[in-house]
Design an enzyme around this catalytic site. Sequence first.
Site, PDB file in Angstrom:
ATOM      1  N   CYS A   1       0.482  -1.090   0.304  1.00 49.22           N
ATOM      2  CA  CYS A   1      -0.032  -0.124  -0.230  1.00 49.22           C
ATOM      3  C   CYS A   1       0.517   1.365   0.102  1.00 49.22           C
ATOM      4  O   CYS A   1       1.901   0.849   0.840  1.00 49.22           O
ATOM      5  CB  CYS A   1      -1.215  -0.441   1.119  1.00 49.22           C
ATOM      6  SG  CYS A   1      -1.832   1.633   1.755  1.00 49.22           S
TER       7      CYS A   1
ATOM      8  N   CYS B   1       0.061   3.288   3.027  1.00 47.44           N
ATOM      9  CA  CYS B   1       0.351   3.430   3.987  1.00 47.44           C
ATOM     10  C   CYS B   1       2.193   3.927   4.322  1.00 47.44           C
ATOM     11  O   CYS B   1       2.588   3.980   4.973  1.00 47.44           O
ATOM     12  CB  CYS B   1       0.513   1.411   4.067  1.00 47.44           C
ATOM     13  SG  CYS B   1      -1.081   1.336   4.292  1.00 47.44           S
TER      14      CYS B   1
END
Length: 404
Positions: free
Chosen positions: A69, A72
């Site tokens: 991600c 993230c």
Amino acid sequence: MNDLSVIIFITFAGNKKFYEKIAILSSIFIGVLAWAQGIKFEDSNFASILAKAKKEKKLVFIDAYASWCGPCKLMVKNIFPLQSVGDYYNSHFINAKIDMEKGEGIELAKKYNVKAFPTYLFIDGNGEAVHRTLGYVEEKDFIQFAKDAEDPNKRLTSLKQQFEKGEKDPEFLKNLAGLTMYNDAEFAGKVMNRYFQQKTALNQEDIQMLLSGVQTTDSPLYKIFQDKKADIVKFFPEDKYEKFDKNIKLNTVSKKAYNPDTKKWDDNYFMAETQKFLSKEEADKILKRMKANRALKNKDIPEYEKLILDLYKDYSAAGSEELNSLAWNFFENVSNKTSLEKAITWAQESVKKDQNFANTDTLANLYNKVGDKKNAKMWAEKSIELAKSTGQDSSDTEKLLKSL
């Protein structure tokens, strides 16, 4: 993840040089201390973290992330290390970072219905989620979310209760819809339905929220989507509206055609229903693609591999990003060398169409997996060069290069 590594070489060449090196060392040490003032995450299992939170009468903050991600990684790089963020989170919560696709994270993702990354969960000592949000969040907003989690009147559980009591304030409804859209679609649909019932005309922000919320033709939002077509096509071309409408119908059919308990597809139902708005050829190709995606999700790699190889016999029309995604999925999941060599051709085509950090990294990893160290090294070096020129994190590629 970004690893913090400091390598210092001190050479004694007279007092002046010695003190210059000491000054450099001191500045690095201060820098390390500043970095360390960010969020401190617990290094233990979830049960221990929960017990500690209960003992200290604190909430648990969970950064629910996935290794692939992008947002993230940006939070790890830009927000978590900040002193203001660390000061608040470290004093008010027991903090945990958990990969939702590995280890105990898999079951926690199911328990707390984590479907998008990054998701931020606030859990009480009994294991109940009291608040949540998601996505890349700037410093002030990230601290405010934490404050909201501690305020019983601002927690998601309280907001839901206010909604059930009939709250109609538009800003309240928009905020609640945003908080629940990706983990409780049915509830978010009810919230948005109440919001849109009050709107005579939609602005662009309304339309984006509507398009995010309407998922099936069975949803009350679908009627709003149809009724407000005139408003929507002011901001989006009509052909995009029609394409979105087709996708809603397709999503509706696929939900009814697939049985998650038996993991079986009703091919006849899918083909019959989709041919009401798609050609037979389109419907057949989409069904194969959906089956492949579902097989990957279910970790049925042989079925996934077979379907993708069949779908991409001819990949000339596929875009660079699509080909890179396929190639990376094969790198991560497939072990058959012939199939991996096919994935290399997809990655090569992706690079040919749009060379970037991501697809050159994929190519490097694939070459390494099939044992071609020379090409793996060449493409890893190219990937790192591209990453540095565009300000992207190349730490994983650098690790690969060092291993070659």
